[in-house]
Scaffold this motif. Structure first.
Motif, short mmCIF file in Angstrom:
data_model
loop_
_atom_site.label_atom_id
_atom_site.label_comp_id
_atom_site.label_asym_id
_atom_site.label_seq_id
_atom_site.Cartn_x
_atom_site.Cartn_y
_atom_site.Cartn_z
N ALA A 144 0.83 -1.20 0.00
CA ALA A 144 0.00 0.00 0.00
C ALA A 144 0.87 1.26 0.00
N TRP A 145 1.96 1.25 0.79
CA TRP A 145 2.85 2.41 0.84
C TRP A 145 3.52 2.63 -0.51
N LEU A 146 4.01 1.56 -1.11
CA LEU A 146 4.66 1.67 -2.41
C LEU A 146 3.69 2.20 -3.46
N GLY A 166 1.03 4.11 -3.04
CA GLY A 166 0.78 5.53 -2.82
C GLY A 166 1.97 6.40 -3.17
N THR A 167 3.17 5.95 -2.82
CA THR A 167 4.36 6.73 -3.09
C THR A 167 4.62 6.83 -4.59
N LEU A 168 4.42 5.72 -5.30
CA LEU A 168 4.59 5.75 -6.75
C LEU A 168 3.58 6.69 -7.40
N ALA A 169 2.35 6.68 -6.91
CA ALA A 169 1.34 7.60 -7.46
C ALA A 169 1.76 9.05 -7.24
N ASP A 170 2.31 9.35 -6.07
CA ASP A 170 2.76 10.72 -5.78
C ASP A 170 3.95 11.11 -6.66
N LEU A 171 4.86 10.17 -6.88
CA LEU A 171 6.01 10.47 -7.74
C LEU A 171 5.57 10.71 -9.18
N ARG A 172 4.66 9.88 -9.66
CA ARG A 172 4.23 10.00 -11.06
C ARG A 172 3.39 11.25 -11.31
N SER A 173 2.64 11.66 -10.30
CA SER A 173 1.78 12.85 -10.46
C SER A 173 2.53 14.14 -10.20
N GLY A 174 3.72 14.05 -9.62
CA GLY A 174 4.47 15.24 -9.28
C GLY A 174 4.15 15.78 -7.91
N THR A 175 3.26 15.10 -7.17
CA THR A 175 2.96 15.53 -5.80
C THR A 175 4.20 15.41 -4.91
N LEU A 176 4.96 14.36 -5.15
CA LEU A 176 6.22 14.16 -4.42
C LEU A 176 7.35 14.64 -5.33
N THR A 177 7.91 15.76 -5.00
CA THR A 177 8.99 16.31 -5.81
C THR A 177 9.99 17.01 -4.88
N TRP A 178 11.10 17.41 -5.42
CA TRP A 178 12.12 18.05 -4.59
C TRP A 178 13.05 18.87 -5.49
N ASP A 179 13.72 19.78 -4.84
CA ASP A 179 14.70 20.62 -5.52
C ASP A 179 16.06 20.33 -4.88
N THR A 180 16.98 19.81 -5.65
CA THR A 180 18.28 19.40 -5.12
C THR A 180 19.04 20.57 -4.50
N ASP A 181 18.98 21.74 -5.13
CA ASP A 181 19.68 22.91 -4.59
C ASP A 181 19.11 23.31 -3.24
N GLU A 182 17.78 23.26 -3.10
CA GLU A 182 17.16 23.60 -1.83
C GLU A 182 17.58 22.62 -0.74
N LEU A 183 17.65 21.34 -1.09
CA LEU A 183 18.05 20.33 -0.11
C LEU A 183 19.50 20.53 0.32
N ARG A 184 20.35 20.90 -0.63
CA ARG A 184 21.74 21.16 -0.27
C ARG A 184 21.85 22.37 0.66
N ALA A 185 21.04 23.38 0.38
CA ALA A 185 21.05 24.57 1.22
C ALA A 185 20.55 24.24 2.63
N PHE A 186 19.54 23.40 2.70
CA PHE A 186 19.02 22.97 4.00
C PHE A 186 20.08 22.21 4.78
N ALA A 187 20.79 21.31 4.08
CA ALA A 187 21.84 20.54 4.74
C ALA A 187 22.96 21.44 5.24
#
Length: 205
Positions: free
Chosen positions: A172-174, A176-197
């Motif tokens: 069930a988790w997989l 839902g997560t795949l649906a979010d990835l494919r729809s763009g609901t789950l997304t990220w910005d690598t530069d923002e993540l680096r800045a956060f780190a």
């Protein structure tokens, strides 16, 4: 008695099987597979079984019962559980039932390092995992149905019920997560993540 080895799934299973009757190592391995315990205990490498038996023997939790001699097979040492082994098995069992242990399986480690992959690679890998998990779920359903048809008492297959629940939750988790990835609901910005780190590294403590 010398100090006993630490508990392990395989050591507990060996002691549990020897509760029923004396066995040689091949007999232990065969029963683990026949009873479907290889879904929860790793007996893929026979050397690990022999090492476990050696540790139990050294700790006097099991003892040599006999040596079987047959022209068709090499000599086989038959082991039996000792009184100390029965006590250890009960103590290990209660500890494992009462106390959740912090384990470190591979999948969460891979999830914690997803930024090494491109989104398309992540989707492909998780989709392949979902297919495998769904196949395992079907196998567990078949096993449980077979147990019900055979009249096997429920207590003898509770591990399959637990594995089925965990496997269904992962599927069930997989999904839902795949649906979010494919729809763009789950997304990220690598530069923002680096800045956060980088900002987190500046925090005291």
């Amino acid at each position: 008695m010398t100090s006993g080895p630490r508990s392990s799934p395989l050591a507990l299973t060996v002691l549990s099987l020897l509760h029923f009757k004396p066995l040689h190592p091949y007999g232990v391995q065969r029963l683990i597979k026949q009873w479907g315990k290889d879904r929860v205990v790793n007996v893929g490498q026979r050397t690990s079984l022999y090492r476990t038996i050696d540790r139990l023997l050294a700790a006097e939790l099991i003892a040599v019962r006999d040596t079987e001699r047959d022209q068709q097979y090499p000599e086989r040492t038959v082991y039996e559980i000792t009184g100390a082994g029965r006590e250890a098995a009960r103590a290990w069992m209660l500890e494992m039932l009462r106390e959740p242990r912090r384990e470190f399986p591979e999948f969460p480690v891979a999830l914690s390092n997803l930024l090494l992959l491109e989104p398309e690679e992540i989707i492909g890998a998780l989709a392949a995992r979902l297919t495998a998990v769904e196949s395992e779920l079907a196998a567990l359903d078949s096993s449980l149905a077979g147990s019900h048809r055979s009249g096997l008492p429920r207590i003898a297959g509770l591990e399959d019920e637990y594995l089925r629940a965990v496997t269904a939750a992962e599927a069930a988790w997989l999904t839902g997560t795949l649906a979010d990835l494919r729809s763009g609901t789950l997304t990220w910005d690598t530069d923002e993540l680096r800045a956060f780190a980088a900002a987190a590294e500046q925090q005291p403590g």
